[in-house]
Design a protein around this motif. Sequence first.
Motif: not given
Length: 574
Positions: A509-515
């Motif tokens: 999945y992803f971390s929002s602050y990175v993606f």
Amino acid sequence: MRFLKISLLFISISVFSQNNFTTPFERGNGNQSTTYEECIAFYEKLDESFANIQMIQKGTTDSGKPLHLVLFSSEGKFDFDEYFTKNKAVILINNGIHAGEPDGIDATMMLMRDLAMGKIKTAKNTLIAAIPVYSVGGMLNRNSHSRANQNGPEEYGFRGNARNYDLNRDFIKSDTKNSRSFQKLFTELNPDIFLDNHVSNGADYQYTFTCIATQHERLGNKLGNYFINELYPSVVKDMNKKKIDVVPYVNVHSTTPDKGFEQFTDTPRYATGYSTLFHTLGFVPETHMLKVYKERVKVTYEFMVSTINFADTNWQKIKQMRKDALNEYQAGMEYPLDWAIDSTKVSYIDFKGYQGGYKPSDISGKDRLFYDKSKPFTKKIPFYGNYKPTKFVNIPKAYIIPQSQWQVLDILKLNNINAHRIQNDTIIEVESYKIESYQTSKSPYEGHYAHYNTKVSKSTQKVKFYYGDYVFYTNQPGVKYLVETLEPEAVDSYFNWNFFDPILQQKEYFSSYVFEDLAKEFLDKNPKIKAELEQKKQNDKAFAENGAAQLDWVYRQSPYYEKAHLQYPVYRVN
């Protein structure tokens, strides 16, 4: 040894007159059923005494005990080879799939003895194969109370097997050793006719014998019409000559049947639904639970004899019809994946029932259903015995399954489905499915939380396959089995039985602050996708107010989204 058995055949005739081959049921009071140990000992004795009887072990069961198969051949030939394919009809009889329904167990013991003794003379062109007890663990769990709705016998087995599976729901998912042994046995025998003996549940009525004639449409056009218009009526007519009424299985529960009822739909999870996948003509005799045990055993016996009579006379036509049926299932042809009752096609039965009504319950005081047996009736009621297809798929030339899917591959091999192995790593253009939507049962069902209402999308892709991956061509007798199990939208597909659930869970999945920054960069480089996002915001107010949902949507359009998520790992070659 064979000479000795033939000699014993004649000796056994005089022994029989001394009641050495009476069954435990016959020695009892008419309301007693054999135990498992008595049953197997009886067949062992038949095997030892008659050249035309053989009992063999065909795999194991969840109980740890073997699955037995008893064979009758008038010529004393028992090899599973082309002899039977060319020279005999093959009837397979299954007993005790629900061990609390032992009518077939006792009836088949008498049947095989009478065949051995020559009392039944219409089996010269027919090999009779019988599973004495399918749910061995269920039969060993002997009791007198688990069948609260059933009138006898005094003791019987339990519905669940040694691991508490209902074996009549296990013919596709194959969670039990019983099922896996059965599938190997079934495909070796390749029976022309299959009988699965049961006792009914549901409504009350006058009949002792009811019957599920498998949904004939599943057999294809020619074979299905032959089954429902010639074979089944002929067997019923023979039963009527013996003054035994036959009515379709009364598929009615918690209400009365006098307004009519529908044909039971036996999808491939059930015994006769499974057997249709191999063009086998199937019956489920269902004796009525409230009739006395002695009469239930008798009518079960007579139905088996009537079926043998028909098969022995018409064995060549039956075999030819089954062979011809293969031509209806070729690559490129439409295959029906799902069915619904066709309410425009109705027949009327002179139904013999009892007047039903309601009266206050002695327990709750609320209205309860009851049948007044002092008020029998015969009246015409509607019977809906035809289905129409509601969903189709084109049969592909082949299915490709990566070798990683060993659980599915093992069951396909059990069912004698032929495959080729890819000899070199190679890229092949295939039709690929993505799982778009599905629903999952909220309650456990036979060890699974099964899926239903599955929907897929299709695309053409070039996929890399590896040395050792499997190609299953559909130009083989098991074509229907392949389609019913490998097409995700089929009712009893492997997908719906949870075989591919790992694809339903994202692994990355992803971390929002990175993606967030990666997503902006992706949209800037892909104005078309950016425009789609803006359009979706305008059309969906909830989506427009949900920043997390928008970011997730962008993620799913981006190259960062994992390809395996919802990607069905079985591919079609068209």
